[in-house]
Design a protein around this motif. Structure first.
Motif, PDB file in Angstrom:
ATOM      1  N   UNK A 185     -23.424  -8.694  38.597  1.00 42.44           N
ATOM      2  CA  UNK A 185     -22.914 -10.096  38.251  1.00 42.44           C
ATOM      3  C   UNK A 185     -24.107 -10.928  37.222  1.00 42.44           C
ATOM      4  N   UNK A 186     -25.255 -10.382  37.597  1.00 38.64           N
ATOM      5  CA  UNK A 186     -26.392 -10.903  36.883  1.00 38.64           C
ATOM      6  C   UNK A 186     -26.396 -10.636  35.429  1.00 38.64           C
ATOM      7  N   UNK A 187     -26.086  -9.406  35.214  1.00 40.44           N
ATOM      8  CA  UNK A 187     -25.992  -8.948  33.880  1.00 40.44           C
ATOM      9  C   UNK A 187     -25.152  -9.446  33.043  1.00 40.44           C
ATOM     10  N   UNK A 188     -23.899  -9.854  33.687  1.00 36.53           N
ATOM     11  CA  UNK A 188     -22.530 -10.224  33.117  1.00 36.53           C
ATOM     12  C   UNK A 188     -22.925 -11.853  32.881  1.00 36.53           C
ATOM     13  N   UNK A 189     -23.623 -12.362  33.795  1.00 36.24           N
ATOM     14  CA  UNK A 189     -24.030 -13.826  33.326  1.00 36.24           C
ATOM     15  C   UNK A 189     -24.938 -14.046  32.329  1.00 36.24           C
ATOM     16  N   UNK A 190     -25.843 -12.957  32.194  1.00 37.00           N
ATOM     17  CA  UNK A 190     -26.848 -13.021  30.990  1.00 37.00           C
ATOM     18  C   UNK A 190     -25.985 -12.829  29.762  1.00 37.00           C
ATOM     19  N   UNK A 191     -24.939 -12.201  29.828  1.00 35.28           N
ATOM     20  CA  UNK A 191     -24.038 -11.800  28.695  1.00 35.28           C
ATOM     21  C   UNK A 191     -23.444 -13.208  28.354  1.00 35.28           C
ATOM     22  N   UNK A 192     -23.036 -13.767  29.325  1.00 39.61           N
ATOM     23  CA  UNK A 192     -22.191 -15.144  29.001  1.00 39.61           C
ATOM     24  C   UNK A 192     -23.120 -16.114  28.519  1.00 39.61           C
ATOM     25  N   UNK A 193     -24.655 -16.120  29.055  1.00 39.98           N
ATOM     26  CA  UNK A 193     -25.222 -17.072  28.405  1.00 39.98           C
ATOM     27  C   UNK A 193     -26.067 -16.800  27.320  1.00 39.98           C
ATOM     28  N   UNK A 194     -25.756 -15.683  26.637  1.00 36.90           N
ATOM     29  CA  UNK A 194     -26.125 -15.463  25.379  1.00 36.90           C
ATOM     30  C   UNK A 194     -27.557 -14.982  25.512  1.00 36.90           C
ATOM     31  N   UNK A 195     -28.051 -14.343  26.757  1.00 31.23           N
ATOM     32  CA  UNK A 195     -29.481 -13.938  26.769  1.00 31.23           C
ATOM     33  C   UNK A 195     -29.462 -12.216  26.720  1.00 31.23           C
ATOM     34  N   UNK A 196     -28.194 -11.622  26.539  1.00 38.24           N
ATOM     35  CA  UNK A 196     -28.274  -9.979  26.371  1.00 38.24           C
ATOM     36  C   UNK A 196     -27.039 -10.014  25.220  1.00 38.24           C
ATOM     37  N   UNK A 197     -27.471  -9.052  24.436  1.00 34.49           N
ATOM     38  CA  UNK A 197     -26.481  -8.562  23.373  1.00 34.49           C
ATOM     39  C   UNK A 197     -25.706  -7.502  24.139  1.00 34.49           C
ATOM     40  N   UNK A 198     -24.433  -7.051  23.479  1.00 33.06           N
ATOM     41  CA  UNK A 198     -23.701  -6.120  24.209  1.00 33.06           C
ATOM     42  C   UNK A 198     -23.378  -5.067  22.845  1.00 33.06           C
ATOM     43  N   UNK A 199     -23.161  -3.764  23.635  1.00 35.08           N
ATOM     44  CA  UNK A 199     -22.473  -2.836  22.522  1.00 35.08           C
ATOM     45  C   UNK A 199     -21.204  -2.861  22.053  1.00 35.08           C
ATOM     46  N   UNK A 200     -20.673  -2.434  21.088  1.00 37.75           N
ATOM     47  CA  UNK A 200     -19.180  -2.624  20.799  1.00 37.75           C
ATOM     48  C   UNK A 200     -18.292  -2.130  22.037  1.00 37.75           C
ATOM     49  N   UNK A 201     -18.914  -0.986  22.662  1.00 36.47           N
ATOM     50  CA  UNK A 201     -17.896  -0.491  23.743  1.00 36.47           C
ATOM     51  C   UNK A 201     -17.794  -1.521  24.969  1.00 36.47           C
TER      52      UNK A 201
END
Length: 74
Positions: free
Chosen positions: A26-42
């Motif tokens: 959940x922490x990783x998803x939160x970081x994605x939502x808050x633009x603190x992490x980039x994600x792969x196309x997959x």
């Protein structure tokens, strides 16, 4: 509320339930939502599919390939 979080909530997922479906924390998803992490196309495709959205509606491609230099050009 940002578009990614709004899409998750509209799809009926809590942060924890969406993360569990995506097999991430959940922490990783939160970081994605808050633009603190980039994600792969997959990963972007997995999230978009889970939320029943078009990937281009939720994510902007920002990676670029380096252009090859033609050695004949001066």
């Amino acid at each position: 509320m940002n578009l990614l979080k709004l899409s998750r909530v509209d799809a009926g997922f809590s942060l924890e339930s969406a993360a569990k479906k995506l097999r991430i924390s959940a922490g990783y998803l939160s970081q994605i939502e808050n633009k603190q992490r980039q994600v792969s196309s997959e990963r972007a495709n997995e999230i978009s599919h889970l939320y029943k959205k078009n990937v281009n509606d939720l994510f902007v491609p920002i990676r670029y390939a380096i252009r090859e230099v033609d050695e004949n050009m001066n």
